[in-house]
Design an enzyme around this catalytic site. Structure first.
Site, mmCIF file in Angstrom:
data_model
loop_
_atom_site.group_PDB
_atom_site.id
_atom_site.type_symbol
_atom_site.label_atom_id
_atom_site.label_comp_id
_atom_site.label_asym_id
_atom_site.label_seq_id
_atom_site.Cartn_x
_atom_site.Cartn_y
_atom_site.Cartn_z
ATOM 1 N N ASN B 7 20.192 62.229 102.188
ATOM 2 C CA ASN B 7 19.202 62.418 101.141
ATOM 3 C C ASN B 7 18.409 61.142 101.075
ATOM 4 O OD1 ASN B 7 17.835 62.752 98.631
ATOM 5 N ND2 ASN B 7 19.868 63.031 97.348
ATOM 6 N N ARG B 91 18.298 66.684 102.432
ATOM 7 C CA ARG B 91 17.871 67.280 101.220
ATOM 8 C C ARG B 91 16.384 67.038 101.311
ATOM 9 N NH1 ARG B 91 19.344 65.424 94.973
ATOM 10 N NH2 ARG B 91 18.073 66.931 93.855
ATOM 11 N N HIS B 180 16.319 71.436 91.401
ATOM 12 C CA HIS B 180 17.758 71.432 91.226
ATOM 13 C C HIS B 180 18.434 72.759 91.902
ATOM 14 C CE1 HIS B 180 16.907 68.761 87.626
ATOM 15 N NE2 HIS B 180 17.122 67.953 88.608
ATOM 16 N N ARG B 241 10.462 62.486 80.901
ATOM 17 C CA ARG B 241 9.440 63.539 81.104
ATOM 18 C C ARG B 241 9.348 64.500 79.809
ATOM 19 N NH1 ARG B 241 12.061 65.626 86.287
ATOM 20 N NH2 ARG B 241 11.118 63.852 87.753
ATOM 21 N N GLU B 382 26.030 68.586 95.131
ATOM 22 C CA GLU B 382 25.033 69.226 96.119
ATOM 23 C C GLU B 382 25.184 68.904 97.795
ATOM 24 O OE1 GLU B 382 22.581 66.733 93.394
ATOM 25 O OE2 GLU B 382 21.114 68.381 93.450
#
Lengths: 297, 403
Positions: B7, B91, B180, B241, B382
């Protein structure tokens, strides 16, 4: 050679702007502070970054990281560490030659020099340097952080590899390098003083007030500042100096309007004296007192 | 068979080496501060000494060679030679409309990923660099790209389109992509396992609440809607955010404050969310503030919770029902008070949780036996999903070339 450490000679508006820009993009910057008013440079850069945090362009953490990347010194010996030197001092041939000759002696041999002069062509400065083929012209336009184009010039003797390196460096600052043939005044400074001068003549002839001229030009071309505010921010003494140099080179086409001379004589040099065509507070923000032309009537 | 999962972020790289025969991690580590003179490397292989070191890591390819040499190191490594690694799974943030599932990387795939650079300007360049560096260092090992968006490619058109001129979709593929995806997919499959049911017959809402946060409505194992949109900015309130906001408010602010659009987008991504309301972007600080009765922390917590609950309600409507709700990622796994408030306010749907059980850590069911809807906490994984996809693709490819 990979560029990591950038030395900037001159801590005026241009030098500070390049320092802030380069540090924002991850370079380690040494700003050489000499001459009057230069002690203020750290404070001015922090102020500029604070404004960006307040307007959400940066976070507090990013600001601290950027500030940590900039160091200040008056000791030219520290040039020995630099991977790239950017000269951003006043536009006087002898001052620049003198300073760059010193830098020439102190720097590693393969280090490229960038000349930011608006008025002096590369070949005129290069003559006096041992690394004459490593001098490249790059006119950053203030406010450096916001303007994303750089006028970029070199002489026929300049090393093509140095030209490529400077081009890449400019791109890494998030700017486009546009090539122009070297000539005094390049493109932006010549066009800028012409616009300011024409606006000043309009004022002198009483065609309209400063506010009116400013508003019409600013809004009709969608500019963020009109010609008078630009002049005030550049410094009216610098504008006059450029015009005189251009007049000498190109003739009366660049003859300064009387109001420009008058303001310089009166010490009303723009933002740095808080008064020029308009009025400003200490933070450099315009305050709402009517400009020239109106108060005189 | 050994599969390496990478990743690659803009200035960091995380890796895990899986032994797929045992479904277990045999080594993992991370390289931080890539591009700096004081890069930090941590590495740990099973039953070996942990490695912590600092050295200059000028670029991603150096980070990857560091990782590869640690993996094969006789003292601290986990394998004898790089040939033991049969595939590398990467990823990748954005698959756009090109990649509806994971893919073996070839020149065409790389070109397409390059085209998607602008859709993820922070992550995509690093993701692509990671793949290119691995291809250089291990040219004969198959590389697989696993996309954060791919799982959501099953969304119906009426869910992924924005109600703006259709030309914008035709010209620039402006639409909801969602993120995601790998995590939401893992959660859906794990929920089905825990319920001992086929995922095809379940309606699941997966709540991935980390620094970035998104919900997914998963009907029959397929994502039918998700809260993040064209970029990760849309949807829930997050650490920094904003999530959903009326764009007209932005023009108004630009005008009043005299700032360009770039500042506004930065404001919405980095100065908003929990941080924008309470001055703290970390949920642990917010929870502490709520305990201390700080009004702005309490407000931020309520806003955060309310937005999640509103989306859960919307997704129950979107699927006309729900069998299970699962919480995952940093905030989802570690904030019992948030889960409690959400679930207690969904009693209309017959949702009930055991508040005692809700305090646990790890993987568990918190709904009561009477609850009409199962509620779980499931730590996401993941990397295992990426490793499994990688294994599947290289096995299929090997079979194809044998035929």
């Amino acid at each position: 050679m990979e560029i990591k450490k950038v030395a900037i000679l001159g801590s005026g508006r241009l030098g500070r702007g390049i320092a802030e820009n380069a540090a924002t993009k991850g370079y380690e910057v040494t700003l050489f502070t000499q001459g009057a008013g230069s002690q203020n440079a750290p404070h001015r850069i922090e102020q500029s970054l604070n404004r960006k945090v307040a307007k959400w362009a940066l976070t507090e953490t990013q600001k601290r990281v950027i500030l940590n990347r900039i160091s200040y010194t008056a000791d030219l010996k520290e040039l020995a560490n630099a991977d790239l030197v950017i000269e951003a001092t006043v536009d006087h041939l002898y001052t620049k030659q003198e300073l760059l000759r010193t830098a020439d002696r102190l720097c590693k041999p393969n280090v490229i020099f960038i000349l930011t002069s608006a008025m002096l062509p590369v070949y005129e400065i290069a003559r006096s340097l041992s690394r004459s083929q490593l001098l490249v012209g790059a006119r950053f336009i203030p406010p450096v952080v916001d303007v994303d184009v750089v006028e970029f010039s070199y002489s026929q003797d300049t090393d093509p590899e140095a030209v490529e390196t400077v081009k890449k460096f400019i791109a890494s600052l998030g700017k486009t390098a546009v090539h122009v043939h070297e000539s005094p005044g390049l493109v932006n400074p010549r066009a800028l003083v012409t616009l300011i001068n024409e606006a000043a003549y309009l004022l002198d002839e009483g065609v309209a007030s400063a506010d009116a001229v400013e508003a019409i030009i600013k809004h009709s071309w969608g500019m963020s500042q009109g010609p008078f505010e630009m002049a005030d921010r550049m410094g009216i003494d610098i504008i006059l100096d450029w015009m005189e140099q251009l007049q000498e080179r190109y003739g009366d086409h660049y003859k300064p309007a009387p109001v420009i001379r008058r303001l310089v004589r009166q010490g009303k040099l723009g933002v740095k004296t808080q008064q020029g065509f308009f009025h400003y507070n200490e933070a450099g923000q315009r305050i709402d007192i009517s400009g020239l032309g109106q108060e005189e009537k | 068979m050994k599969i390496l999962v990478i990743n690659c972020g803009s200035s960091s790289l995380k890796y895990k080496l899986f032994d797929m025969d045992k479904d277990s991690v045999i080594a993992e580590g991370r390289v931080e501060r890539i591009g700096e003179n004081d890069g930090i490397i941590t590495h740990q292989a099973v039953d070996r000494e942990k490695v912590n070191k600092t050295k200059p890591i000028p670029e991603h390819s150096v980070a990857i060679s560091e990782c590869l040499s640690l993996l094969t190191d006789p003292e601290v490594g986990a394998i004898e030679s790089l040939n033991d690694i049969k595939g590398i799974g990467h990823r990748v943030l954005h698959g756009g409309e090109y990649f509806k599932q994971s893919t073996l990387v070839d020149d065409t795939a790389l070109d397409q990923m390059e085209e998607l650079r602008d859709l993820g300007p922070l992550h995509m360049p690093a993701n692509i660099l990671g793949i290119r560096s691995c291809m250089k260092l291990m040219p004969n090992t198959p590389q697989v790209a696993v996309f954060d968006t791919a799982f959501h490619s099953t969304m119906p058109k009426h869910a992924y389109l924005y109600a703006v001129p259709y030309e914008l979709y035709q010209r620039y593929r402006i639409r909801r992509y969602g993120f995601h995806g790998t995590s939401h997919n893992y959660i859906a499959l794990r929920v089905a396992q825990l319920m001992n049911r086929d995922v095809k017959e379940l309606k699941i809402i997966s709540c991935h609440l980390g620094n970035g946060a998104s919900l997914a409505a998963i009907d029959g194992g397929r994502s039918v809607d998700t809260s993040m949109g064209f970029t990760p900015l849309e949807g829930l309130m997050m650490g920094t955010r904003s999530g959903d906001i009326d764009p007209s408010a932005l023009e108004y602010v630009m005008d009043k404050e005299d700032v360009p659009m770039a500042n506004i987008i930065n404001m919405l991504n980095k100065h908003s969310g929990l941080y924008g309301i309470a001055g703290a972007g970390d949920m642990r600080d917010i929870v502490q503030g709520v305990e201390d009765q700080k009004p702005m922390h309490m407000l931020a917590f309520d806003m955060y919770e309310y937005r999640i609950r509103k989306y859960i309600g919307a997704y129950i409507a979107a699927m006309n029902g729900v069998d299970a709700i699962a919480f995952t990622a940093g905030i989802g796994e570690n904030t019992p008070s948030l889960r409690a408030k959400i679930c207690d306010n969904l009693s209309y749907f017959g949702i009930a949780i055991d508040h005692q059980v809700n305090q646990q850590r790890g993987e568990f069911e918190l709904s009561t036996p009477e609850s009409k809807v199962k509620v779980y906490v499931i730590p996401t994984d993941e990397e295992i999903m990426i490793a499994k996809d990688t294994l599947k693709l290289i096995t299929e490819n090997n079979n194809k070339s044998k035929q």
